[in-house]
Structure formats: C-alpha cells, structure tokens
Design a protein around this motif. Sequence first.
Motif, mmCIF file in Angstrom:
data_model
loop_
_atom_site.group_PDB
_atom_site.id
_atom_site.type_symbol
_atom_site.label_atom_id
_atom_site.label_comp_id
_atom_site.label_asym_id
_atom_site.label_seq_id
_atom_site.Cartn_x
_atom_site.Cartn_y
_atom_site.Cartn_z
ATOM 1 N N GLU A 181 0.838 -1.211 0.000
ATOM 2 C CA GLU A 181 0.000 0.000 0.000
ATOM 3 C C GLU A 181 0.869 1.256 0.000
ATOM 4 O O GLU A 181 0.643 2.182 -0.771
ATOM 5 N N ILE A 182 1.873 1.257 0.866
ATOM 6 C CA ILE A 182 2.760 2.429 0.982
ATOM 7 C C ILE A 182 3.460 2.667 -0.354
ATOM 8 O O ILE A 182 3.519 3.790 -0.853
ATOM 9 N N ALA A 183 3.997 1.588 -0.926
ATOM 10 C CA ALA A 183 4.733 1.715 -2.184
ATOM 11 C C ALA A 183 3.817 2.244 -3.288
ATOM 12 O O ALA A 183 4.217 3.117 -4.071
ATOM 13 N N ALA A 184 2.575 1.758 -3.333
ATOM 14 C CA ALA A 184 1.639 2.206 -4.370
ATOM 15 C C ALA A 184 1.332 3.698 -4.185
ATOM 16 O O ALA A 184 1.334 4.462 -5.153
ATOM 17 N N GLU A 185 1.110 4.111 -2.944
ATOM 18 C CA GLU A 185 0.801 5.527 -2.675
ATOM 19 C C GLU A 185 1.952 6.436 -3.079
ATOM 20 O O GLU A 185 1.747 7.547 -3.531
ATOM 21 N N ARG A 186 3.170 5.951 -2.879
ATOM 22 C CA ARG A 186 4.347 6.808 -3.105
ATOM 23 C C ARG A 186 5.014 6.582 -4.451
ATOM 24 O O ARG A 186 6.091 7.121 -4.709
ATOM 25 N N GLY A 187 4.442 5.724 -5.260
ATOM 26 C CA GLY A 187 5.019 5.462 -6.569
ATOM 27 C C GLY A 187 6.372 4.758 -6.501
ATOM 28 O O GLY A 187 7.205 4.905 -7.393
ATOM 29 N N ILE A 188 6.595 4.015 -5.404
ATOM 30 C CA ILE A 188 7.831 3.228 -5.305
ATOM 31 C C ILE A 188 7.534 1.875 -5.939
ATOM 32 O O ILE A 188 6.566 1.222 -5.567
ATOM 33 N N SER A 189 8.368 1.458 -6.890
ATOM 34 C CA SER A 189 8.064 0.154 -7.496
ATOM 35 C C SER A 189 8.717 -0.951 -6.663
ATOM 36 O O SER A 189 9.859 -0.826 -6.218
ATOM 37 N N LEU A 190 7.938 -1.976 -6.414
ATOM 38 C CA LEU A 190 8.402 -3.080 -5.568
ATOM 39 C C LEU A 190 8.260 -4.390 -6.297
ATOM 40 O O LEU A 190 7.256 -4.633 -6.962
ATOM 41 N N LYS A 191 9.256 -5.233 -6.164
ATOM 42 C CA LYS A 191 9.130 -6.617 -6.618
ATOM 43 C C LYS A 191 8.738 -7.453 -5.407
ATOM 44 O O LYS A 191 8.860 -7.003 -4.262
ATOM 45 N N LYS A 192 8.328 -8.669 -5.667
ATOM 46 C CA LYS A 192 8.005 -9.584 -4.564
ATOM 47 C C LYS A 192 8.520 -10.953 -4.976
ATOM 48 O O LYS A 192 8.334 -11.338 -6.135
ATOM 49 N N GLY A 193 9.150 -11.654 -4.060
ATOM 50 C CA GLY A 193 9.667 -12.946 -4.494
ATOM 51 C C GLY A 193 10.222 -13.791 -3.368
ATOM 52 O O GLY A 193 10.082 -13.483 -2.184
ATOM 53 N N VAL A 194 10.855 -14.865 -3.782
ATOM 54 C CA VAL A 194 11.397 -15.876 -2.864
ATOM 55 C C VAL A 194 12.910 -15.672 -2.757
ATOM 56 O O VAL A 194 13.602 -15.540 -3.774
ATOM 57 N N TYR A 195 13.385 -15.659 -1.510
ATOM 58 C CA TYR A 195 14.813 -15.473 -1.224
ATOM 59 C C TYR A 195 15.409 -16.823 -0.868
ATOM 60 O O TYR A 195 14.881 -17.520 -0.005
ATOM 61 N N VAL A 196 16.499 -17.186 -1.514
ATOM 62 C CA VAL A 196 17.191 -18.414 -1.100
ATOM 63 C C VAL A 196 18.437 -18.006 -0.313
ATOM 64 O O VAL A 196 19.213 -17.157 -0.754
ATOM 65 N N GLY A 197 18.568 -18.599 0.864
ATOM 66 C CA GLY A 197 19.701 -18.289 1.729
ATOM 67 C C GLY A 197 20.753 -19.379 1.636
ATOM 68 O O GLY A 197 20.483 -20.543 1.927
#
Length: 287
Positions: A181-197
Amino acid sequence: MTPPKASTQDDMALLRQEYEESARFISGITGGRPQTCIILGSGLGDLADSIEGAVAIPYAEIPHFAQSTAAGHKGNLIYGRLGGCETLAMQGRFHYYEGYAMREVTRPVRVMKALGIKNLLVSNAAGGINNTFKIGDLMIIRDHINMMPNPLVGPNDETLGARFPDMTRAYDRDFIRLAEEIAAERGISLKKGVYVGLTGPSYETPAEYSFYGRAGADAVGMSTVPEVITARHAGLRVFGMSVITNEGYHFADDFVNDAADVLRAAGEASAKMSALFAELIRRIGED
Ligand code: HPA
C-alpha cells in the motif's frame, strides 16, 4: 539415540540467562519499550541516520554479543524513533560465513525477544535471479528457501518456542499488504519474491544461479533466513526486504561478481528502503 544429557538443560538455562543479561543491559541504556527491531543488511546501515534521537550501543559493549566483521557492517545497535515509534536497529549482523555458530548468528533475535520486541524487519543485499529484476530494485520477501544449516537444530528450549515451528507464513501477510500500500501511494516500485539463503561466502556460479531459479528462488543471499526462522520460533512477526545489488542471470563476457559493486548498489537503494521502513513502522504502530 541417547537421551539428552542433563547438562543440556543447564546449557539452555545458561543461554536464557545470557539473553536476559544482554536485554537488561540494552534496556538500561534505552529505558524505553520498543516494539520493532530492524536488521540492516550489507550497505544498508544508512537507515540508522533517519532515526531521531539516536543512541548507538556498540556490539562490543553488549554482554555476550559477538563482533561484526563483514564488510559494510558497522556493529552498532541504534535506539531512537523511526516513523514516530521507538525502534531498535542493528547496524550490522552476524553471518554464518564469518565462522559464527548459528547460535551466535541468531542470538540478537533471542535478545530482542527478551527485550519485548514484537516485530522484526530484516533487510539484505541480494543477487537477482529473476530476470525481470534490475540492480537497485527492492524485493519484498514473500517466502524463503533455506540452504543453510537450520539454526534450531539441537535441544529445543520449550520456553522459547515449539520444537517444530510452522513456516507456512514466515513473512507476515499484513505487513506485506501494508508495504505494498505504501509503495503504491508513493510510486515506489516493488518486486516480490522468494529469497534463497546460502552459506556463501563464494558467490554463485552461473549454473548455481540458474539452478536456484528453477527451484523457485527470485533472489539469493547469505543471510536473513537463520534470523527469520529464529524469529518465527520466538513468535515475532517478520517483514523482509532484499535490495537487488547484482544480476545473476546474464553474464557478459567481462562480467564478474564484486563485493564492492554489491555494497555500492545497496547504498544507492538505501534511502528508498529507509523511507518505506519508516512508514511501515508508523502504520504497524497504528494497527
Ligand atoms: N549471491 C549471494 N549473495 C549475494 C549476492 C549474490 O549474487 N549479491 C548480494 N549478496
């Protein structure tokens, strides 16, 4: 299988005592009751500059804490206000590749729990595996793949958490929604994904990047997962974010992975991530 030795109970009691002593030392300096702790990854320590009324506690002064030796990690616990809320930030973490036992890598999370922290925000620099990710992108960690030793191996202290903790929702879905929500309001583009450690410290070969991509990972790094597993064991709510610092999917003839490039890319994305974390903490506080 031999039953656990009596000394195991003593070891657990001793460890608990150490966590309490570290927590007492920290709260003796801060005096407050922060609800949120942030772990700052490689090159992301600048977030601490946004903390108002900051008090820095060097790890070296905290009883039982290890020292941070990794490049781009300062080794201070910072206390102050972020997003209007009392917050603790770890400027530097302990990595398995530095030679620490998992118990030391995850000790700060136990201490945070002993301090009354409820929420853990973790960040890291990571290599992009997903070929739509670019250097400087921020990725919400929606899940992880653990390729390191599990930090919960060994006798379980039932007073700290369950023997077999659930990991189906390791990354809090409400926190992810708030961040989006914050990113959408502020026009920050965000990816979402899986992190392998992975353990590191060598970077991956092209074949390895490709292997983990096929296994379902979008980004790869050498941290975060042990702390997240421990935090979930301890019942903390977790939010995780990776800054993509290098692209592990196309290798031009002259390309090499270089830690200095990783730190530079993380530093450049750090202001964007700091603003997002500050607002996330404000909204978590209002929830
Ligand atoms: N691999 C592992 N860890 C990393 C990378 C990477 O490509 N980039 C930053 N941390």
